[in-house]
Design an enzyme around this catalytic site. Structure first.
Site, PDB file in Angstrom:
ATOM      1  N   GLY A   8     -11.031   0.009  26.548  1.00  0.00           N
ATOM      2  CA  GLY A   8      -9.790   0.340  27.257  1.00  0.00           C
ATOM      3  C   GLY A   8     -10.084   0.709  28.698  1.00  0.00           C
ATOM      4  O   GLY A   8      -9.535   1.674  29.230  1.00  0.00           O
ATOM      5  N   ASN A  77     -12.866   4.861  24.547  1.00  0.00           N
ATOM      6  CA  ASN A  77     -11.686   5.401  25.232  1.00  0.00           C
ATOM      7  C   ASN A  77     -10.381   4.739  24.804  1.00  0.00           C
ATOM      8  O   ASN A  77      -9.324   5.365  24.911  1.00  0.00           O
ATOM      9  CB  ASN A  77     -11.910   5.234  26.751  1.00  0.00           C
ATOM     10  CG  ASN A  77     -10.641   5.390  27.536  1.00  0.00           C
ATOM     11  OD1 ASN A  77     -10.204   6.512  27.794  1.00  0.00           O
ATOM     12  ND2 ASN A  77     -10.004   4.285  27.921  1.00  0.00           N
ATOM     13  N   TYR A 142      -1.059  10.404  15.710  1.00  0.00           N
ATOM     14  CA  TYR A 142      -1.968  10.451  16.870  1.00  0.00           C
ATOM     15  C   TYR A 142      -2.911  11.654  16.753  1.00  0.00           C
ATOM     16  O   TYR A 142      -4.123  11.522  16.921  1.00  0.00           O
ATOM     17  CB  TYR A 142      -1.124  10.549  18.154  1.00  0.00           C
ATOM     18  CG  TYR A 142      -1.923  10.616  19.431  1.00  0.00           C
ATOM     19  CD1 TYR A 142      -2.482   9.468  19.990  1.00  0.00           C
ATOM     20  CD2 TYR A 142      -2.117  11.829  20.098  1.00  0.00           C
ATOM     21  CE1 TYR A 142      -3.213   9.531  21.168  1.00  0.00           C
ATOM     22  CE2 TYR A 142      -2.844  11.888  21.282  1.00  0.00           C
ATOM     23  CZ  TYR A 142      -3.392  10.738  21.808  1.00  0.00           C
ATOM     24  OH  TYR A 142      -4.125  10.798  22.975  1.00  0.00           O
ATOM     25  N   ALA A 144      -3.828  13.246  14.105  1.00  0.00           N
ATOM     26  CA  ALA A 144      -4.782  13.035  13.001  1.00  0.00           C
ATOM     27  C   ALA A 144      -5.904  12.091  13.432  1.00  0.00           C
ATOM     28  O   ALA A 144      -7.083  12.326  13.141  1.00  0.00           O
ATOM     29  CB  ALA A 144      -4.056  12.477  11.782  1.00  0.00           C
TER      30      ALA A 144
HETATM   31  P1  NAP Z   1      -3.384   4.122  28.862  1.00  0.00           P
HETATM   32  O1  NAP Z   1      -3.168   4.278  30.330  1.00  0.00           O
HETATM   33  O2  NAP Z   1      -2.213   3.808  28.001  1.00  0.00           O
HETATM   34  O3  NAP Z   1      -4.539   3.004  28.651  1.00  0.00           O
HETATM   35  C1  NAP Z   1      -4.904   2.650  27.363  1.00  0.00           C
HETATM   36  C2  NAP Z   1      -6.095   1.721  27.420  1.00  0.00           C
HETATM   37  O4  NAP Z   1      -6.475   1.399  26.078  1.00  0.00           O
HETATM   38  C3  NAP Z   1      -5.774   0.407  28.118  1.00  0.00           C
HETATM   39  O5  NAP Z   1      -6.889   0.034  28.884  1.00  0.00           O
HETATM   40  C4  NAP Z   1      -5.584  -0.564  26.956  1.00  0.00           C
HETATM   41  O6  NAP Z   1      -5.949  -1.905  27.258  1.00  0.00           O
HETATM   42  C5  NAP Z   1      -6.578  -0.017  25.959  1.00  0.00           C
HETATM   43  N1  NAP Z   1      -6.306  -0.434  24.588  1.00  0.00           N
HETATM   44  C6  NAP Z   1      -5.243  -0.137  23.807  1.00  0.00           C
HETATM   45  N2  NAP Z   1      -5.367  -0.712  22.610  1.00  0.00           N
HETATM   46  C7  NAP Z   1      -6.555  -1.382  22.616  1.00  0.00           C
HETATM   47  C8  NAP Z   1      -7.257  -2.167  21.667  1.00  0.00           C
HETATM   48  N3  NAP Z   1      -6.759  -2.377  20.441  1.00  0.00           N
HETATM   49  N4  NAP Z   1      -8.443  -2.694  22.016  1.00  0.00           N
HETATM   50  C9  NAP Z   1      -8.960  -2.507  23.259  1.00  0.00           C
HETATM   51  N5  NAP Z   1      -8.335  -1.772  24.208  1.00  0.00           N
HETATM   52  C10 NAP Z   1      -7.148  -1.231  23.886  1.00  0.00           C
HETATM   53  O7  NAP Z   1      -4.029   5.413  28.238  1.00  0.00           O
HETATM   54  P2  NAP Z   1      -4.840   6.617  28.914  1.00  0.00           P
HETATM   55  O8  NAP Z   1      -3.883   7.701  29.193  1.00  0.00           O
HETATM   56  O9  NAP Z   1      -5.734   6.125  29.971  1.00  0.00           O
HETATM   57  O10 NAP Z   1      -5.690   7.083  27.635  1.00  0.00           O
HETATM   58  C11 NAP Z   1      -7.038   6.705  27.430  1.00  0.00           C
HETATM   59  C12 NAP Z   1      -7.575   7.500  26.255  1.00  0.00           C
HETATM   60  O11 NAP Z   1      -7.445   8.907  26.537  1.00  0.00           O
HETATM   61  C13 NAP Z   1      -6.814   7.250  24.952  1.00  0.00           C
HETATM   62  O12 NAP Z   1      -7.710   7.271  23.866  1.00  0.00           O
HETATM   63  C14 NAP Z   1      -5.888   8.453  24.878  1.00  0.00           C
HETATM   64  O13 NAP Z   1      -5.513   8.757  23.557  1.00  0.00           O
HETATM   65  C15 NAP Z   1      -6.751   9.529  25.489  1.00  0.00           C
HETATM   66  N6  NAP Z   1      -5.976  10.671  26.003  1.00  0.00           N
HETATM   67  C16 NAP Z   1      -5.055  10.498  27.002  1.00  0.00           C
HETATM   68  C17 NAP Z   1      -4.334  11.606  27.451  1.00  0.00           C
HETATM   69  C18 NAP Z   1      -3.315  11.507  28.548  1.00  0.00           C
HETATM   70  O14 NAP Z   1      -2.608  12.509  28.791  1.00  0.00           O
HETATM   71  N7  NAP Z   1      -3.171  10.389  29.240  1.00  0.00           N
HETATM   72  C19 NAP Z   1      -4.564  12.857  26.876  1.00  0.00           C
HETATM   73  C20 NAP Z   1      -5.498  12.991  25.865  1.00  0.00           C
HETATM   74  C21 NAP Z   1      -6.209  11.876  25.442  1.00  0.00           C
HETATM   75  P3  NAP Z   1      -4.905  -3.028  27.798  1.00  0.00           P
HETATM   76  O15 NAP Z   1      -4.172  -2.424  28.954  1.00  0.00           O
HETATM   77  O16 NAP Z   1      -5.805  -4.140  28.203  1.00  0.00           O
HETATM   78  O17 NAP Z   1      -4.016  -3.390  26.662  1.00  0.00           O
END
Ligand code: NAP
Length: 234
Positions: A8, A77, A142, A144
């Site tokens: 990701g 990630n 989420y 879990a």
């Molecule tokens: P985001 O902006 O929605 O980006 C999600 C990323 O995951 C994108 O690059 C997407 O790729 C990729 N992705 C989704 N499904 C995938 C799959 N099946 N295979 C490969 N790649 C996949 O999310 P983010 O906020 O940056 O979050 C990144 C991580 O941090 C996640 O695990 C999230 O749960 C965690 N997190 C985020 C927050 C927050 O507040 N933002 C807080 C706590 C934890 P594509 O765009 O190419 O589809």
């Protein structure tokens, strides 16, 4: 030069991690699912390579990892979230959350580990969430999946430490990315009022902790969860 695989990596936190690791001198493999253009543009900027695969599909993960060659660092990630009552989330969506967030993390780890074990070196960093630590109403699946990542991190860290491999976890709080674009201005203000440091996190805050856990400065740290949440969950 170390090679890092960031799942990701096309946008949000993953993109910041890719940029930071490239700045630290890594060659970065930028995994994406749908965001081809963004991943390829980023690859150009940081002299990395964009690779498409779905982390929930073990066959695709295995093929991508075997095509990639030596991987020194894996950053799990990739993740998705969904906000609704537990009983309202369709089964298919609930399964998708689990199979990307938790099983995807396990799939990628399973794929890179045999080579890391034979080289007796490597580092895995998993991105959990504060909701995996304390639970969030209306984000039960989420939470879990993210709690599972913490358990996975601790258990795997014990298992592979004798092989010279460290496994750690970063647990972000509320970070400004597309994942949180669903919130209204009013909701955002309410959330911000619950953050002791009074500001939302930036993807770079998470990338800083990942870079630390990937570096030799953390060589005696394994099986740990570093919270990057402005004090929201202590
Ligand atoms: P985001 O902006 O929605 O980006 C999600 C990323 O995951 C994108 O690059 C997407 O790729 C990729 N992705 C989704 N499904 C995938 C799959 N099946 N295979 C490969 N790649 C996949 O999310 P983010 O906020 O940056 O979050 C990144 C991580 O941090 C996640 O695990 C999230 O749960 C965690 N997190 C985020 C927050 C927050 O507040 N933002 C807080 C706590 C934890 P594509 O765009 O190419 O589809």
């Amino acid at each position: 030069m170390k090679t890092a695989l960031v799942t990701g990596g096309s946008r949000g936190i993953g993109e910041a991690v890719c940029r930071r690791l490239a700045n630290e001198g890594c060659f970065v493999l930028i995994n994406y699912l749908n965001s081809k253009e963004k991943a390829e543009q980023l690859a150009k900027e940081i002299h990395g390579t964009a690779i498409q695969f779905d982390v929930s599909d073990m066959d695709s993960v295995s093929k991508a990892v075997s095509d990639a060659g030596k991987i020194d660092l894996l950053i799990n990630n990739a993740g998705i979230s969904e906000i609704d009552l537990f009983t309202h989330i369709p089964q298919e969506k609930a399964n998708r959350i689990m199979s990307i967030n938790l099983i995807g993390t396990m799939n990628c780890s399973r794929a890179v580990l045999p080579s890391m074990i034979s080289r007796k070196s490597g580092c895995i960093i998993n991105i959990s969430s504060m909701w995996g630590q304390c639970g969030a109403s209306c984000e039960v699946d989420y939470s879990a999946s993210k709690a599972g990542i913490i358990g996975f991190t601790k258990a795997l860290a014990k298992e592979v430490a004798p092989s010279g491999i460290r496994v750690n976890c970063v647990s972000p709080g509320f970070i400004m990315t597309e994942m949180n674009s669903r919130f209204s201005q009013e909701e955002l203000e309410e959330i911000r009022s619950e953050i002791p440091l009074g500001i939302f996190g930036r993807p770079e805050h998470v990338a800083d902790s990942v870079a630390f856990l990937a570096s030799e400065q953390s060589e005696y740290i394994t099986g740990q969860v570093i919270a990057v949440n402005g004090g929201m969950v202590i």
